[in-house]
Design an enzyme around this catalytic site. Sequence first.
Site, PDB file in Angstrom:
ATOM      1  N   TRP A 178       0.824  -1.208   0.000  1.00 56.84           N
ATOM      2  CA  TRP A 178       0.000   0.000   0.000  1.00 56.84           C
ATOM      3  C   TRP A 178       0.856   1.256   0.000  1.00 56.84           C
ATOM      4  CZ3 TRP A 178       0.110   3.585   3.959  1.00 56.84           C
ATOM      5  CH2 TRP A 178       0.744   3.193   5.138  1.00 56.84           C
ATOM      6  N   GLU A 188      -4.586   6.585  -4.170  1.00 59.32           N
ATOM      7  CA  GLU A 188      -4.603   7.807  -3.367  1.00 59.32           C
ATOM      8  C   GLU A 188      -3.845   8.973  -3.996  1.00 59.32           C
ATOM      9  OE1 GLU A 188      -4.302   7.318   0.924  1.00 59.32           O
ATOM     10  OE2 GLU A 188      -4.076   5.165   0.644  1.00 59.32           O
ATOM     11  N   HIS A 271       8.149   7.209  14.786  1.00 57.01           N
ATOM     12  CA  HIS A 271       7.916   6.148  15.763  1.00 57.01           C
ATOM     13  C   HIS A 271       9.076   5.162  15.781  1.00 57.01           C
ATOM     14  CE1 HIS A 271       3.236   6.516  15.726  1.00 57.01           C
ATOM     15  NE2 HIS A 271       3.770   7.195  16.718  1.00 57.01           N
ATOM     16  N   TYR A 272       9.373   4.659  16.966  1.00 56.22           N
ATOM     17  CA  TYR A 272      10.231   3.481  17.082  1.00 56.22           C
ATOM     18  C   TYR A 272       9.724   2.676  18.270  1.00 56.22           C
ATOM     19  CZ  TYR A 272      14.140   0.356  16.814  1.00 56.22           C
ATOM     20  OH  TYR A 272      14.890  -0.777  16.648  1.00 56.22           O
ATOM     21  N   SER A 275       5.014   1.125  12.996  1.00 54.90           N
ATOM     22  CA  SER A 275       3.991   0.126  12.708  1.00 54.90           C
ATOM     23  C   SER A 275       4.220  -0.540  11.355  1.00 54.90           C
ATOM     24  CB  SER A 275       2.596   0.753  12.752  1.00 54.90           C
ATOM     25  OG  SER A 275       2.528   1.868  11.890  1.00 54.90           O
ATOM     26  N   TYR A 276       5.055   0.050  10.494  1.00 52.77           N
ATOM     27  CA  TYR A 276       5.471  -0.592   9.236  1.00 52.77           C
ATOM     28  C   TYR A 276       6.868  -0.078   8.900  1.00 52.77           C
ATOM     29  CZ  TYR A 276       3.511   3.805   7.420  1.00 52.77           C
ATOM     30  OH  TYR A 276       3.209   5.128   7.206  1.00 52.77           O
ATOM     31  N   HIS A 278       8.912   1.144   6.526  1.00 52.65           N
ATOM     32  CA  HIS A 278       9.303   2.043   5.443  1.00 52.65           C
ATOM     33  C   HIS A 278       9.324   3.408   6.104  1.00 52.65           C
ATOM     34  CE1 HIS A 278       9.431   3.535   1.200  1.00 52.65           C
ATOM     35  NE2 HIS A 278       8.970   4.624   1.801  1.00 52.65           N
ATOM     36  N   HIS A 280       8.844   6.794   7.596  1.00 51.49           N
ATOM     37  CA  HIS A 280       7.793   7.782   7.448  1.00 51.49           C
ATOM     38  C   HIS A 280       7.809   8.702   8.658  1.00 51.49           C
ATOM     39  CE1 HIS A 280       6.129   4.294   9.571  1.00 51.49           C
ATOM     40  NE2 HIS A 280       5.302   5.114  10.181  1.00 51.49           N
TER      41      HIS A 280
END
Length: 385
Positions: A178, A188, A271-272, A275-276, A278, A280
């Site tokens: 996605w 998108e 974030h670390y 949630s995925y 790649h 971002h």
Amino acid sequence: MGLWVLRPPGGAVAAPAPRCPRAAMADGPAPKRRRDEAEAAPVGSSFPLGSVRLRRLLRDSAREKAAFVHGQVVGAAGEETDAVLILEKTPFQEEKIEELLRRHGKMELQMSNDIYSTYRLQPPPELSEIKVTVVHPATEKHLQKYLRQEVHLIRETWEDYKNITLPFIQSQSFSIQWVYNILEKKAEADRIIHENPDPCNGFVLVPDFKWNQNQLEDLYLIALIHRRDVKSLRDLTAEHLPLLRNILQEGKEAITKHFGVPGSQLRIYLHYQPSYYHLHVHFTALGYDAPGCSVERAHLLEDVMDNLLLDAQHYQKRALTFPLRADEPLLKRFQEAGRQPGLLRGAAAGGPCAHPPSPSDPHRGVQQSPVCLLPHQGMEPLKAA
């Protein structure tokens, strides 16, 4: 896996994927590409919401006014497939509040005491919108992700990352097709707010699924980088500073231009663990208590840049703390590696972080407990990005 949001379908224009010379990653082989995986479900296709059979409520959140539901969809041939439905009450819109007060269907007194009273109000259907995010077909991993779980804190050294976390990431089958669909404008494309097309230092800025764009109080956008060799904060070095500067400066400018929100009212962070995998960057309204913006998971982008300016290999040296749910496979990997002595024996040993002496972190030159796993009841499981 397909990620769906019930909204008017938008056009999608195909575009070639950008190419960037592969940079040396932070001590580890290059991530597996997902481009050759099966194509995601067609954008704009309708989801048979009325045919969903409710199996169980995975969890609900009074704070987020949301419910996470496990359902099953029956196909034309009678086959059943799992789905996760996230039902969220949309925020109030200022211009519709007066209409809501005038046109309510029923108003029932709940309590009255001196100058205080509470009522149960039933608004008309057109002012009772619920946003529905659908993950279909959903795997057992998706179902577990949205279950309410006890959460523990992990203190991950660089050696832990190389020996436990990185091999775990490379073994996972979660698709990020996605993400590639957005970067290649297969999906998108009409939602892109800003794009820097540079294959090495460029990115696209899109609204996050958690924001319906009807009000600014819960503004939430995501910057997705074009290059595909950077999975997370752990991969960042001083080489990536031009990319991070572009995201910071151009992202703030684009949000101010499109939505009138100045950079001083934005929370910009990574974030670390993400949630995925790649890289971002999150852009949220400063006054919005966004999921995952707490100190144990969020790293402000400008702080990350300052750390890399001081030490080009900062994130290949320091230990990082992050939360994991009790059911997450990565937590099990830490347990199997013997990096969780405080999880069950902490109280008996003199406290939740009471550990035997541990090897020193060679990059910091101090004695550290190998890992401190603390129950943390206040964190909600992650939403799909």
